[in-house]
Every structure is written in C-alpha cells, then in structure tokens.
Design a protein around this motif. Structure first.
Motif, PDB file in Angstrom:
ATOM      1  N   SER A 156       1.031  -1.055  -0.076  1.00  9.62           N
ATOM      2  CA  SER A 156       0.081  -0.006   0.041  1.00  9.62           C
ATOM      3  C   SER A 156       0.791   1.270  -0.080  1.00  9.62           C
ATOM      4  O   SER A 156       2.089   1.363   0.232  1.00  9.62           O
ATOM      5  N   GLU A 157       0.214   2.492  -0.313  1.00  4.96           N
ATOM      6  CA  GLU A 157       0.819   3.593  -0.260  1.00  4.96           C
ATOM      7  C   GLU A 157      -0.177   4.488   0.519  1.00  4.96           C
ATOM      8  O   GLU A 157      -1.344   4.535   0.257  1.00  4.96           O
ATOM      9  N   ASP A 158       0.506   5.513   1.371  1.00  2.00           N
ATOM     10  CA  ASP A 158      -0.333   6.278   2.009  1.00  2.00           C
ATOM     11  C   ASP A 158       0.557   7.452   2.460  1.00  2.00           C
ATOM     12  O   ASP A 158       1.755   7.615   2.470  1.00  2.00           O
ATOM     13  N   ILE A 159      -0.124   8.711   2.816  1.00  4.58           N
ATOM     14  CA  ILE A 159       0.296   9.844   3.159  1.00  4.58           C
ATOM     15  C   ILE A 159       0.548   9.807   4.618  1.00  4.58           C
ATOM     16  O   ILE A 159      -0.489   9.833   5.525  1.00  4.58           O
ATOM     17  N   VAL A 160       1.579   9.907   5.317  1.00  7.88           N
ATOM     18  CA  VAL A 160       1.853   9.910   6.537  1.00  7.88           C
ATOM     19  C   VAL A 160       2.756  11.101   7.100  1.00  7.88           C
ATOM     20  O   VAL A 160       3.924  11.337   6.586  1.00  7.88           O
ATOM     21  N   ASP A 161       2.114  12.029   7.986  1.00  9.04           N
ATOM     22  CA  ASP A 161       2.724  13.216   7.951  1.00  9.04           C
ATOM     23  C   ASP A 161       3.179  13.977   7.056  1.00  9.04           C
ATOM     24  O   ASP A 161       4.375  14.660   7.174  1.00  9.04           O
ATOM     25  N   GLY A 162       2.431  14.056   5.851  1.00 12.70           N
ATOM     26  CA  GLY A 162       2.594  14.886   4.664  1.00 12.70           C
ATOM     27  C   GLY A 162       3.629  14.333   3.816  1.00 12.70           C
ATOM     28  O   GLY A 162       4.215  14.715   2.604  1.00 12.70           O
ATOM     29  N   VAL A 163       3.945  12.802   4.007  1.00 14.89           N
ATOM     30  CA  VAL A 163       5.121  12.339   3.253  1.00 14.89           C
ATOM     31  C   VAL A 163       4.300  10.826   2.611  1.00 14.89           C
ATOM     32  O   VAL A 163       3.741  10.242   3.267  1.00 14.89           O
ATOM     33  N   ILE A 165       4.194   7.616   1.660  1.00 16.28           N
ATOM     34  CA  ILE A 165       5.023   6.309   2.321  1.00 16.28           C
ATOM     35  C   ILE A 165       4.655   5.089   1.406  1.00 16.28           C
ATOM     36  O   ILE A 165       3.353   4.629   1.379  1.00 16.28           O
ATOM     37  N   GLN A 166       5.463   4.059   1.114  1.00 15.81           N
ATOM     38  CA  GLN A 166       5.288   2.769   0.494  1.00 15.81           C
ATOM     39  C   GLN A 166       5.468   1.736   1.291  1.00 15.81           C
ATOM     40  O   GLN A 166       6.536   1.929   2.208  1.00 15.81           O
TER      41      GLN A 166
END
Length: 176
Positions: A156-163, A165-166
C-alpha cells in the motif's frame, strides 16, 4: 571481490562508525536508520543504549526491541547500518516497518543496499520474523528498487505526516 558481513556495533568499529556518521552529517541528509541519529560522542554510552534497545523488557509505551548491525567489508570499512525491530506497533505498521537500513553517501549506487537488506533479512529470520515489513518514502526510488530486489511486494501507499510512504512485505520463510 569484497566480502560483507553484519556486525553489532562495538569498540572495534568505533572510528569507522564515527567516520560514517561524520560523512553523513556533512551532507545534511536525514540519517536512516534512526539509530544513526543517536548521540555517539560518548561511544561507550552509545553502545549501552543500543544494547538496551535490544534487550530491555521495560521499553516504555510505543517502543519495541530492536537489533542494530553495521555492514562491514573485508577491510573493516563500515559501509552502512541496519536496525531490525523484533515486533511492530501501530505506528511502525504505518511507517518504519521491521527493517530500516542506510548506506553511507560515498558508498551508494554500488549494490551495497541490496546486500545489506538481504543480510538483514537473514538476521530477521533468526528472530523468527516470517513476514517482514519494509517501508520507504515514495520518492526514494533507489530504496524501492532495493526492496523489490529482495522480493518485496508493494502492499500500500499512504500519506503519513505529509509524506507519501510505500509499504512492502517480504516473505521471510524460515525454510529458506
């Protein structure tokens, strides 16, 4: 041909480690894995802190045990480092994963990261971690390639703290 091994940080590698940290600091880049950002001005205290991370059962909230290793060539040069978390908490499931790794700036683009991750997977196998989560920033194409070379599968890919992340999972069967 160079031979490589993972070793636990020790006084034997003190000056090589400090040289790597100094080199990395001069670039202004964020040092990964996180352990490289620990204060090592008192190297004995630094080694004690790493030992506590590995063995201390009273870790505190949101912390997990982890083992740290240095990638060293046959000449004793420290090329990089890896940190293997023995388990994951909620935060590490989002960003961080089981294994963090990094290669010192002057030794990049030589295939060492793939070797480092491969050796880290062997260490994780000895800790009986069968399914390994490795994360990287989406814009870190080199790290993504390294993970894929070690049989990582994008989950998956997500935005964590504006970044962005894969998250990649690697099947780390004990039978390998």
């Amino acid at each position: 041909m160079d031979q490589f091994k993972l070793v636990e940080p020790s006084l034997e590698y003190r000056y090589e480690y400090l040289d790597m940290i100094n080199e990395w600091s001069n670039t202004g880049e964020k040092m990964i894995p996180f352990i490289l950002r620990f204060d090592c001005s008192n190297f004995d205290s630094f080694l004690e802190e790493i030992h506590k991370l590995k063995t201390n059962k009273d870790r505190g909230e949101n912390k997990v045990n982890s083992s740290t290793f240095l990638l060293v060539n046959n000449e004793g040069r420290v090329l990089g480092a890896t940190n293997i978390r023995h388990e994951l908490n909620e935060q590490l499931l989002k960003m961080g994963g089981h294994i963090g790794y990094g290669i010192r700036p002057s030794e990049r683009k030589k295939g060492y990261a793939s070797q480092l991750l491969g050796l880290a997977l062997e260490k994780a196998r000895s800790l009986e971690i069968r399914s390994v989560l490795v994360t990287c920033d989406k814009d870190n194409v080199g790290s993504a390639r390294t993970i894929l070379r070690n049989n990582g599968r994008l989950d998956s890919e997500d935005i964590v703290d504006g970044v962005a992340i894969q998250r990649y999972w690697i099947n780390n069967n004990l039978e390998s």
